[in-house]
Design an enzyme around this catalytic site. Structure first.
Site, PDB file in Angstrom:
ATOM      1  N   ASP A   1     -32.199 -42.002  -6.161  1.00  0.00           N
ATOM      2  CA  ASP A   1     -30.803 -41.577  -6.209  1.00  0.00           C
ATOM      3  C   ASP A   1     -30.661 -40.068  -6.109  1.00  0.00           C
ATOM      4  O   ASP A   1     -31.327 -39.321  -6.830  1.00  0.00           O
ATOM      5  CB  ASP A   1     -30.182 -42.069  -7.535  1.00  0.00           C
ATOM      6  CG  ASP A   1     -28.672 -41.938  -7.556  1.00  0.00           C
ATOM      7  OD1 ASP A   1     -28.168 -40.923  -7.072  1.00  0.00           O
ATOM      8  OD2 ASP A   1     -28.006 -42.855  -8.050  1.00  0.00           O
TER       9      ASP A   1
ATOM     10  N   HIS B   1     -11.498 -42.484  11.950  1.00  0.00           N
ATOM     11  CA  HIS B   1     -12.428 -42.079  10.888  1.00  0.00           C
ATOM     12  C   HIS B   1     -13.763 -42.821  10.972  1.00  0.00           C
ATOM     13  O   HIS B   1     -14.837 -42.216  11.027  1.00  0.00           O
ATOM     14  CB  HIS B   1     -11.811 -42.338   9.510  1.00  0.00           C
ATOM     15  CG  HIS B   1     -10.548 -41.587   9.244  1.00  0.00           C
ATOM     16  ND1 HIS B   1     -10.257 -40.379   9.830  1.00  0.00           N
ATOM     17  CD2 HIS B   1      -9.480 -41.858   8.435  1.00  0.00           C
ATOM     18  CE1 HIS B   1      -9.079 -39.945   9.400  1.00  0.00           C
ATOM     19  NE2 HIS B   1      -8.600 -40.825   8.561  1.00  0.00           N
TER      20      HIS B   1
END
Length: 570
Positions: A477, A329
């Site tokens: 953000d 991963h």
């Protein structure tokens, strides 16, 4: 040979005379500095004109070129319409992976219209002696949650009717003959021409049975001819335990199926934010000049779980956190962060660049590895009392190429930790000439939150509101739940299964890629197995061993104290 030499001389003289005449006619001089360019141009033109000038007749002709040999290019420009029925066969249908991941992903694809009920049929195959209805009852509760049950009742009923179960061992001809017969009956009922049917085999099984199952599929269950149809197999990790076992497994499967038929699935490559990496890096001019060793101090790729092995201690002890998480991963994520821009979005071009990254990683040093094992891990009766298997690991990889030389890539994974999350943290270097005296507040960091609460945010130093000139850390953000409120982010398995049906191998691991990944970690894993590298204990619910934080500090990572990212509320 003499005629060809004479041809070259004549053509060269013609070109040279033409260029000199052009220069004289324009009352210009050919600068000495251009002599090299003219010479190179002569060579190119000679080669080109040779292929188009037919000596003797004075006529131009086109030389016939050989056709493209690359099947992927041929298929792209001469697509074959897939009209045959689609059979999806889940082997290991009664197991946990199939119940919790494979069947729910198939149901969601069906519910969203990606699986046409007039074409598709789903077969479960396992050793358990159960009926069609018993399998349907077994998976029903995993397909929908209580909140959406009423909305999906009709779709659920239709989906479950598509499922048929066949029981049999994984090394038996009789079982796979029955499976092939069931598939063939479905294809005939859909009036599918022989050779145009599509068969997708999903091996939700332990790797130890991949070879015998692959043999049975090849012998009894593949398409008998190719008229636009196909047979593909999907295999789950772990792909071996080290380089030798992975190569042996690849050879056994590779002897039966071609590489374009094999889909080695790593569900991390199906995550929304992981798939966003290529777009983020190569579609935004902002990042192009910053994404290198001149600006980036270090890269962290972190995976944390706030629970332990949860009754899987015996299985986990055979593999450990490096084989379970880091070697596959996290290493796949590293490739996407570090790779060069591919020449196109064709799967092979992308995977070529990933392989180059892996081949550039230098051997791991023991002093740049910290292993940990949470207290209480050995209390599991299936775990040996003297187990050295790490449940936590931090390791530093270094990429020896022009872009990344000197930049540490810190891969960190652990179980029974203080939080559950996975993210990528790209930390930039300090600003030279710190006139605001704010470096101790923290560096700029670009953070990609993979799970949970998918987001991307950039940590910046800004002026704190007020009359005083004081600085504070804040962020730009992009939180997905806030920005994309009406968009349902698909599960990784949904996306990857759809890719296998479409024949897109971009998000699957190629054989040479798998080999290069194991070459990086196999020496370290063998030293761990021999007990040469020890796991140190750490408390459950902590950040992991203190030695890991010390290693990060030594590698140059600067932690931001007092700053906490808070996902915005809707």
């Amino acid at each position: 040979m003499r005629l060809e030499l004479l041809e070259n001389v004549i053509i060269s003289q013609v070109i040279f005379d033409f260029m000199i005449n052009q220069s004289i006619n324009r009352n210009t001089m050919i600068p000495i500095s251009l002599n090299f360019n003219f010479t190179g141009l002569f060579c190119i033109l000679v080669r080109v004109l040779k292929n188009y000038w037919k000596m003797g007749s004075g006529q131009w002709h086109m030389e016939k070129r050989s056709t493209l040999k690359n099947d992927s290019f041929v298929k792209e420009y001469n697509p074959v319409t897939e009209t045959g029925s689609l059979s999806i066969i889940v082997l290991g249908a009664s197991g946990d992976l199939a119940k919790k991941k494979t069947f729910p992903a198939l149901f969601n694809l069906f519910h969203q219209g990606f699986l046409n009920p007039d074409e598709v049929h789903i077969f479960g195959y396992a050793r358990s002696k159960i009926t069609d209805e018993e399998l349907r009852d077994k998976i029903r509760g995993y397909l929908v949650d209580e909140k959406n049950a009423s909305k999906k009742t009709e779709a659920l009923s239709k989906f479950l009717k598509l499922i048929k179960y066949v029981s049999g061992p994984y090394d038996s001809e009789e079982g796979f003959k029955r499976l092939d017969k069931a598939i063939l009956e479905h294809e005939i009922s859909k009036k599918t021409a022989e050779g145009s049917s599509r068969r997708l085999f999903y091996l939700a099984l332990p790797p130890s049975v991949y070879p015998p199952v692959s043999k049975m599929i090849k012998a009894w269950c593949t398409n008998k001819s190719d008229l636009g149809g196909w047979t593909r197999i999907v295999v789950e990790k772990p792909f071996g335990k080290d380089l030798e076992s992975a190569e042996q497994l690849s050879s056994q499967i590779g002897a039966l199926f071609e590489e374009p038929q094999i889909y080695r699935i790593d569900h991390y490559l199906g995550k929304e934010l992981v798939q966003n990496m290529l777009v983020l890096r190569f579609a935004n001019r902002l990042f192009l000049p910053l994404w290198n060793r001149d600006n980036i101090a270090n890269v962290q790729i972190v995976f944390r779980e706030d629970f332990g092995t949860e009754g899987r201690g015996g299985y986990f002890d055979e593999y450990g956190i490096i084989r379970d998480i880091i070697q596959n991963h996290l290493l796949q994520v590293l490739c996407l962060v570090a790779m060069e821009k591919p020449i196109s979005l064709k799967p092979e071009h992308i995977r070529d660049e990933k392989v180059k990254v892996l081949q550039s990683v230098i051997p791991i040093k023991d002093e740049e590895v910290v292993l940990g094992q949470y207290e209480g891990y050995r209390d599991d009766p299936t775990v040996p009392n003297d187990s050295n298997t790490p449940t936590f690991a931090t390791t530093i990889l270094r990429i020896n190429n022009e872009r990344w030389e000197g930049v540490p890539f810190i891969l960190k994974a652990g179980k029974a930790m203080s939080s559950k999350k996975a993210d990528i943290r790209i930390q930039f270097k300090d600003v030279p000439g710190d006139i605001f005296k704010c470096q101790n507040q923290g560096r700029n960091e670009f953070v990609i939150r993979l799970q949970p609460s998918e987001a991307m945010y950039m940590k910046l130093t800004v002026k704190q509101p007020g009359l005083e000139m004081q600085t504070v850390q804040s962020e730009l953000d992009l939180s997905y739940k806030q920005r994309y409120q009406d968009v349902s982010i698909p599960e990784a398995y949904e996306r990857l299964i759809l890719d296998t049906i479409r024949g897109d191998q971009q998000h699957f691991v190629r054989r040479d890629e798998l080999k290069a990944a194991w070459e990086i970690f196999t020496p370290l894993l063998h030293r761990i197995d021999k007990g040469e590298v020890k796991s140190v204990p750490y408390k459950q619910g902590s950040r992991g061993p203190a030695e890991a934080d010390q290693l990060l500090k030594k590698a140059g990572y600067m932690q931001t104290h007092g700053y906490i990212w808070i996902p915005p509320t809707l």
